[in-house]
Scaffold this motif. Sequence first.
Motif, PDB file in Angstrom:
ATOM      1  N   LEU A 156      -4.078   4.300   0.983  1.00 50.46           N
ATOM      2  CA  LEU A 156      -2.836   4.203   0.212  1.00 50.46           C
ATOM      3  C   LEU A 156      -1.972   5.433   0.456  1.00 50.46           C
ATOM      4  O   LEU A 156      -2.490   6.538   0.649  1.00 50.46           O
ATOM      5  N   LYS A 157      -0.651   5.243   0.429  1.00 47.05           N
ATOM      6  CA  LYS A 157       0.265   6.374   0.575  1.00 47.05           C
ATOM      7  C   LYS A 157       0.184   7.253  -0.670  1.00 47.05           C
ATOM      8  O   LYS A 157       0.153   6.750  -1.800  1.00 47.05           O
ATOM      9  N   THR A 158       0.158   8.564  -0.460  1.00 46.05           N
ATOM     10  CA  THR A 158      -0.014   9.484  -1.588  1.00 46.05           C
ATOM     11  C   THR A 158       0.958  10.662  -1.539  1.00 46.05           C
ATOM     12  O   THR A 158       0.692  11.713  -2.103  1.00 46.05           O
ATOM     13  N   HIS A 159       2.112  10.484  -0.868  1.00 46.88           N
ATOM     14  CA  HIS A 159       3.070  11.592  -0.778  1.00 46.88           C
ATOM     15  C   HIS A 159       4.047  11.624  -1.952  1.00 46.88           C
ATOM     16  O   HIS A 159       4.960  12.443  -1.966  1.00 46.88           O
ATOM     17  N   TYR A 160       3.842  10.763  -2.936  1.00 52.16           N
ATOM     18  CA  TYR A 160       4.769  10.707  -4.074  1.00 52.16           C
ATOM     19  C   TYR A 160       4.606  11.952  -4.950  1.00 52.16           C
ATOM     20  O   TYR A 160       3.488  12.387  -5.228  1.00 52.16           O
ATOM     21  N   SER A 161       5.741  12.494  -5.396  1.00 53.92           N
ATOM     22  CA  SER A 161       5.704  13.740  -6.164  1.00 53.92           C
ATOM     23  C   SER A 161       5.911  13.535  -7.654  1.00 53.92           C
ATOM     24  O   SER A 161       5.244  14.173  -8.470  1.00 53.92           O
ATOM     25  N   ASP A 162       6.835  12.642  -8.045  1.00 56.06           N
ATOM     26  CA  ASP A 162       7.174  12.526  -9.474  1.00 56.06           C
ATOM     27  C   ASP A 162       7.629  11.124  -9.858  1.00 56.06           C
ATOM     28  O   ASP A 162       8.534  10.951 -10.665  1.00 56.06           O
TER      29      ASP A 162
ATOM     30  N   SER B 145       0.806  -1.229   0.000  1.00 56.54           N
ATOM     31  CA  SER B 145       0.000   0.000   0.000  1.00 56.54           C
ATOM     32  C   SER B 145       0.834   1.273   0.000  1.00 56.54           C
ATOM     33  O   SER B 145       0.290   2.357   0.139  1.00 56.54           O
ATOM     34  N   GLY B 146       2.144   1.138  -0.173  1.00 52.62           N
ATOM     35  CA  GLY B 146       2.991   2.317  -0.299  1.00 52.62           C
ATOM     36  C   GLY B 146       4.024   2.439   0.789  1.00 52.62           C
ATOM     37  O   GLY B 146       3.844   1.971   1.911  1.00 52.62           O
ATOM     38  N   SER B 147       5.115   3.097   0.453  1.00 54.74           N
ATOM     39  CA  SER B 147       6.233   3.257   1.389  1.00 54.74           C
ATOM     40  C   SER B 147       5.984   4.391   2.374  1.00 54.74           C
ATOM     41  O   SER B 147       5.447   5.442   2.013  1.00 54.74           O
ATOM     42  N   HIS B 148       6.398   4.155   3.616  1.00 54.36           N
ATOM     43  CA  HIS B 148       6.298   5.196   4.643  1.00 54.36           C
ATOM     44  C   HIS B 148       7.446   6.196   4.559  1.00 54.36           C
ATOM     45  O   HIS B 148       7.392   7.262   5.158  1.00 54.36           O
ATOM     46  N   SER B 149       8.495   5.854   3.804  1.00 57.64           N
ATOM     47  CA  SER B 149       9.678   6.707   3.717  1.00 57.64           C
ATOM     48  C   SER B 149       9.371   7.971   2.930  1.00 57.64           C
ATOM     49  O   SER B 149       8.848   7.917   1.815  1.00 57.64           O
ATOM     50  N   LEU B 150       9.729   9.127   3.481  1.00 57.94           N
ATOM     51  CA  LEU B 150       9.491  10.393   2.794  1.00 57.94           C
ATOM     52  C   LEU B 150      10.470  10.615   1.653  1.00 57.94           C
ATOM     53  O   LEU B 150      10.209  11.420   0.759  1.00 57.94           O
ATOM     54  N   SER B 151      11.622   9.917   1.666  1.00 60.77           N
ATOM     55  CA  SER B 151      12.562  10.043   0.545  1.00 60.77           C
ATOM     56  C   SER B 151      12.073   9.245  -0.660  1.00 60.77           C
ATOM     57  O   SER B 151      12.325   9.617  -1.806  1.00 60.77           O
ATOM     58  N   TYR B 152      11.343   8.149  -0.395  1.00 56.49           N
ATOM     59  CA  TYR B 152      10.735   7.402  -1.487  1.00 56.49           C
ATOM     60  C   TYR B 152       9.554   8.218  -2.008  1.00 56.49           C
ATOM     61  O   TYR B 152       8.712   8.672  -1.237  1.00 56.49           O
ATOM     62  N   GLY B 153       9.504   8.389  -3.299  1.00 61.35           N
ATOM     63  CA  GLY B 153       8.476   9.240  -3.881  1.00 61.35           C
ATOM     64  C   GLY B 153       9.053  10.435  -4.586  1.00 61.35           C
ATOM     65  O   GLY B 153       8.367  11.119  -5.342  1.00 61.35           O
TER      66      GLY B 153
END
Length: 396
Positions: free
Chosen positions: A248-254, A179-187
Amino acid sequence: MQNKKTIKAGIIGSGFAASFHYAALQRVFSAAVEVVGVYSIAMDEAEDFATSRGIKRYATLQEIMADVDIIHVCVPPAYHEEIVLSALKADKDVIVEKPFTGYFGNQDDRFNGDTFPREQALVYAIDSVKRMLQAEAKSKGRIMYAENWIYAPAVQKEREIIEKSKSQILWISGEQSHSGSHSLSYGKWKLSGGGSLIGKGCHPLTAVFYLKAVEGYARLGRPIRPKTVSARVHALTRMDSYDNKGYLKTHYSDIEDFATLHLVFEDGTVADIFANELSLGGTNNWLKIYANNHRTECNMSHNNSMQTYTPEEKNFEDVYIVEKTETKQGWSQVSPDEGWFLGYQHEMNAFYNAHIENGRIESNSQLAADTIITIYTAYLSAEKKGAELEICLVSD
């Protein structure tokens, strides 16, 4: 009993990967591993990591390298090449986390992973791979690629089946998703080098390459390597029409959150890889092998070795169930030893045994190189709407 040889280890990085490397090292039995210390540019985090484990926090990369036999690279992939080259220059064995390397843009805040030309990324990734393979060839140290799927007990049992029965693998499919990575660097492409394809697809892809190489050595005396790839990627949770329910994780930017690729090997056989951030209910880690004399399904997660039920989630508040599950209420499939199923301790034990004996490394730099070059060729294919492209592999 003869005393085991003591090997001094140093960990670079102090986050999630560093934590599970440290935990896996406590279960190595082929050597007496002494984790000497940790180095990280995140000094406060590194201090906490060191203090809680009773090890030293080093101030510089050079200082920790001088004190150890093996380096563990547990930092974001944007920094892998620099550390690997430094370790090899110092003639140290180096265990490097996945993905091996990649393309991370120019590190400018204006860099956008959605818009740069994928050909540029492929050229850079190939050059990065070449630099590390060339450095390894000149060094007394060796690269050990920390792809735990290679050492997962299910995959190693399939290796035995292929070797002993001289199987011909006709098709392999594999997936990692959750359901998505918790890491803020991932994304952020400039830190992760891509999305689902590289972050998750690298696991089943490397395992596929490994099993086809096993087959090749058993039947032909040489590995069977990939020839072409076609791929599609999508960013579904970034669509304007996405109805976000908050699961779902939605912090992905690009980056993409869905990827699929199709491989054709030099012997004409095929494989399909799936990777995404869209899967609720825990992590999907599996391979399915379709051979001329057997069929195997390898499940590294979602095993039914233990199942438990609770009517209220609060009852299991302090109980770890399984990675990435969104709820503990109702029936749960528990992984009683998740690291064992996923191959983490087996991986580290094999690496340290190879260090002592100067033996064969199953998950080596060539396997890592093939994976990265295939992934970035797949990104180029996706840019070309799924065109089938030749994979320009390099050798050590």
